[in-house]
Design a protein around this motif. Structure first.
Motif, PDB file in Angstrom:
ATOM      1  N   ASP A 125       1.979  11.976  -5.938  1.00  0.00           N
ATOM      2  CA  ASP A 125       1.696  11.871  -7.376  1.00  0.00           C
ATOM      3  C   ASP A 125       1.387  10.423  -7.749  1.00  0.00           C
ATOM      4  N   GLU A 126       2.249   9.825  -8.621  1.00  0.00           N
ATOM      5  CA  GLU A 126       1.945   8.461  -9.102  1.00  0.00           C
ATOM      6  C   GLU A 126       2.427   7.375  -8.147  1.00  0.00           C
ATOM      7  N   MET A 127       3.033   7.737  -7.026  1.00  0.00           N
ATOM      8  CA  MET A 127       3.546   6.729  -6.101  1.00  0.00           C
ATOM      9  C   MET A 127       2.447   6.314  -5.122  1.00  0.00           C
ATOM     10  N   ALA A 128       2.278   5.001  -4.960  1.00  0.00           N
ATOM     11  CA  ALA A 128       1.298   4.464  -4.015  1.00  0.00           C
ATOM     12  C   ALA A 128       2.026   3.958  -2.782  1.00  0.00           C
ATOM     13  N   VAL A 129       1.528   4.324  -1.594  1.00  0.00           N
ATOM     14  CA  VAL A 129       2.173   3.943  -0.340  1.00  0.00           C
ATOM     15  C   VAL A 129       1.142   3.315   0.594  1.00  0.00           C
ATOM     16  N   ASN A 130       1.500   2.153   1.144  1.00  0.00           N
ATOM     17  CA  ASN A 130       0.642   1.464   2.103  1.00  0.00           C
ATOM     18  C   ASN A 130       1.492   1.000   3.278  1.00  0.00           C
ATOM     19  N   GLY A 131       0.892   0.994   4.469  1.00  0.00           N
ATOM     20  CA  GLY A 131       1.626   0.561   5.651  1.00  0.00           C
ATOM     21  C   GLY A 131       0.733  -0.120   6.649  1.00  0.00           C
ATOM     22  N   SER A 132       1.329  -0.861   7.565  1.00  0.00           N
ATOM     23  CA  SER A 132       0.575  -1.596   8.577  1.00  0.00           C
ATOM     24  C   SER A 132       1.313  -1.551   9.906  1.00  0.00           C
ATOM     25  N   CYS A 133       0.555  -1.263  10.963  1.00  0.00           N
ATOM     26  CA  CYS A 133       1.147  -1.305  12.302  1.00  0.00           C
ATOM     27  C   CYS A 133       1.380  -2.740  12.749  1.00  0.00           C
ATOM     28  N   ALA A 134       0.558  -3.674  12.250  1.00  0.00           N
ATOM     29  CA  ALA A 134       0.692  -5.076  12.651  1.00  0.00           C
ATOM     30  C   ALA A 134       1.989  -5.685  12.117  1.00  0.00           C
ATOM     31  N   SER A 135       2.252  -5.503  10.832  1.00  0.00           N
ATOM     32  CA  SER A 135       3.470  -6.055  10.225  1.00  0.00           C
ATOM     33  C   SER A 135       4.662  -5.131  10.402  1.00  0.00           C
ATOM     34  N   ARG A 136       4.407  -3.873  10.760  1.00  0.00           N
ATOM     35  CA  ARG A 136       5.435  -2.833  10.883  1.00  0.00           C
ATOM     36  C   ARG A 136       6.226  -2.709   9.583  1.00  0.00           C
ATOM     37  N   GLU A 137       5.492  -2.711   8.476  1.00  0.00           N
ATOM     38  CA  GLU A 137       6.090  -2.555   7.155  1.00  0.00           C
ATOM     39  C   GLU A 137       5.375  -1.438   6.391  1.00  0.00           C
ATOM     40  N   VAL A 138       6.155  -0.687   5.636  1.00  0.00           N
ATOM     41  CA  VAL A 138       5.622   0.343   4.744  1.00  0.00           C
ATOM     42  C   VAL A 138       6.120   0.021   3.343  1.00  0.00           C
ATOM     43  N   VAL A 139       5.184  -0.069   2.397  1.00  0.00           N
ATOM     44  CA  VAL A 139       5.527  -0.443   1.023  1.00  0.00           C
ATOM     45  C   VAL A 139       5.129   0.685   0.079  1.00  0.00           C
ATOM     46  N   ALA A 140       6.065   1.089  -0.773  1.00  0.00           N
ATOM     47  CA  ALA A 140       5.801   2.117  -1.781  1.00  0.00           C
ATOM     48  C   ALA A 140       6.086   1.541  -3.156  1.00  0.00           C
ATOM     49  N   THR A 141       5.193   1.793  -4.113  1.00  0.00           N
ATOM     50  CA  THR A 141       5.392   1.365  -5.496  1.00  0.00           C
ATOM     51  C   THR A 141       5.284   2.593  -6.395  1.00  0.00           C
ATOM     52  N   TYR A 142       6.130   2.619  -7.417  1.00  0.00           N
ATOM     53  CA  TYR A 142       6.223   3.808  -8.263  1.00  0.00           C
ATOM     54  C   TYR A 142       6.546   3.376  -9.678  1.00  0.00           C
ATOM     55  N   GLN A 143       5.743   3.818 -10.631  1.00  0.00           N
ATOM     56  CA  GLN A 143       5.965   3.495 -12.033  1.00  0.00           C
ATOM     57  C   GLN A 143       6.776   4.611 -12.679  1.00  0.00           C
ATOM     58  N   GLN A 144       7.964   4.275 -13.206  1.00  0.00           N
ATOM     59  CA  GLN A 144       8.834   5.267 -13.846  1.00  0.00           C
ATOM     60  C   GLN A 144       9.249   4.707 -15.193  1.00  0.00           C
ATOM     61  N   ASP A 145       8.795   5.365 -16.278  1.00  0.00           N
ATOM     62  CA  ASP A 145       9.005   4.864 -17.637  1.00  0.00           C
ATOM     63  C   ASP A 145       8.442   3.437 -17.736  1.00  0.00           C
ATOM     64  N   GLU A 146       9.282   2.465 -18.093  1.00  0.00           N
ATOM     65  CA  GLU A 146       8.812   1.082 -18.226  1.00  0.00           C
ATOM     66  C   GLU A 146       9.139   0.248 -16.993  1.00  0.00           C
ATOM     67  N   CYS A 147       9.567   0.883 -15.936  1.00  0.00           N
ATOM     68  CA  CYS A 147      10.033   0.154 -14.753  1.00  0.00           C
ATOM     69  C   CYS A 147       9.033   0.244 -13.606  1.00  0.00           C
ATOM     70  N   GLN A 148       8.814  -0.887 -12.951  1.00  0.00           N
ATOM     71  CA  GLN A 148       7.988  -0.931 -11.750  1.00  0.00           C
ATOM     72  C   GLN A 148       8.914  -0.898 -10.539  1.00  0.00           C
ATOM     73  N   LEU A 149       8.948   0.220  -9.835  1.00  0.00           N
ATOM     74  CA  LEU A 149       9.839   0.385  -8.694  1.00  0.00           C
ATOM     75  C   LEU A 149       9.086   0.085  -7.407  1.00  0.00           C
ATOM     76  N   SER A 150       9.744  -0.622  -6.507  1.00  0.00           N
ATOM     77  CA  SER A 150       9.104  -0.984  -5.244  1.00  0.00           C
ATOM     78  C   SER A 150      10.122  -0.925  -4.115  1.00  0.00           C
ATOM     79  N   VAL A 151       9.686  -0.404  -2.981  1.00  0.00           N
ATOM     80  CA  VAL A 151      10.552  -0.361  -1.810  1.00  0.00           C
ATOM     81  C   VAL A 151       9.728  -0.752  -0.581  1.00  0.00           C
ATOM     82  N   MET A 152      10.287  -1.642   0.231  1.00  0.00           N
ATOM     83  CA  MET A 152       9.642  -2.060   1.474  1.00  0.00           C
ATOM     84  C   MET A 152      10.531  -1.646   2.644  1.00  0.00           C
ATOM     85  N   ILE A 153       9.955  -0.916   3.587  1.00  0.00           N
ATOM     86  CA  ILE A 153      10.672  -0.486   4.774  1.00  0.00           C
ATOM     87  C   ILE A 153      10.163  -1.289   5.960  1.00  0.00           C
TER      88      ILE A 153
END
Length: 273
Positions: A125-153
């Motif tokens: 849905d409104e969550m955007a997810v990007n990842g890279s094999c080089a950095s071995r990181e996956v980043v997800a961003t999600y807008q909920q109400d007035e908050c910008q939520l972000s998680v990096m794995i």
């Protein structure tokens, strides 16, 4: 292993049940011992031993190649059990070789398969997810109400032998206690529950939605939705009125040896809600 993947993709509870059975029967140690006895972990073999990550029935049966495939699929399908085996039971003379095998052969391929699943997913849905094999990181961003939520794995090069790290510090407008709880949810699922990144992110999003709707998380697993059953907290303590997942509470009773509420420590007297 293929059956477990098929069942797990339909419902994570199936994978958890199969994993619990394998753990109870100590089958993993036998699998690893047999596979390791049939291969040198790819040293001197053709460069692309996983050109296909499935058994090729059109070619001759080669025990060493099948053994490598079994090791690859076992690490991918049973990461938590493999980590426990590596830390507790792997012979010392295999540890460095196996760690190198995971880093060079298994981890890059499994992460690429994870990113492919994420790319094909249509349920964000409104969550955007990007990842890279080089950095071995996956980043997800999600807008909920007035908050910008972000998680990096961050997935270490030797995962699952080493645990993933989760960073939610870029989340804006949310108390630190809450995003730390979300980070624990994801780490628990990836490091201890045989979950994959796609499942962890979807569970995180569902938990965020439920929390913004006013549902309090279970005090045992810090999650609104139970990782294994996806049920909401349904047992309420009559003393403190906190709610727990049924499986979490019973597991707490077993590990503590007491039938007391996790928070108020009074003898359990609860109701199902």
């Amino acid at each position: 292993l293929n059956i477990m993947d098929t069942a797990g993709s339909a419902d994570m509870r199936n994978r958890s049940s199969v994993g619990a059975f394998i753990k109870k029967t100590n089958a993993l140690g036998v699998i690893m011992e047999i596979a390791l006895s049939e291969t040198d972990l790819g040293e001197g073999d053709k460069e692309d031993i996983f050109g296909c990550t499935e058994l090729d029935t059109s070619t001759d049966f080669v025990a060493s190649e099948v053994a490598l495939l079994v090791l690859f699929r076992t690490v991918e399908a049973l990461p938590t059990l493999v980590k426990t085996w590596f830390n507790d039971d792997c012979p010392k003379y295999w540890q460095q070789k196996f760690s190198t095998f995971v880093e060079k052969r298994v981890a890059p391929a499994t992460l690429q398969r994870e990113l492919d699943r994420i790319k094909k997913a249509t349920c964000f849905d409104e969550m955007a997810v990007n990842g890279s094999c080089a950095s071995r990181e996956v980043v997800a961003t999600y807008q909920q109400d007035e908050c910008q939520l972000s998680v990096m794995i961050r997935i270490p090069p030797t995962f699952p032998l080493r645990n993933v790290e989760v960073d939610c510090q870029k989340t804006l407008g949310i108390p630190s206690s809450r995003w730390r709880r979300w980070a624990l949810q994801i780490m628990l699922m990836l490091n201890n529950q045989d979950g994959n990144v796609l499942e962890a992110l979807l569970l995180w999003k569902q938990n965020v939605d439920k929390e913004f709707d006013g549902v309090e998380p279970c005090p045992v697993c810090y999650s609104v939705l139970c990782i294994k059953t996806h049920a909401m907290p349904n047992l309420e303590c009559k003393t403190c009125n906190n709610r727990f997942h049924t499986t979490c509470l019973y597991k707490w009773f077993q590990s503590s040896g007491k039938s007391q509420c996790v928070l108020c420590q009074q003898p359990w007297s609860g109701t199902k809600v």
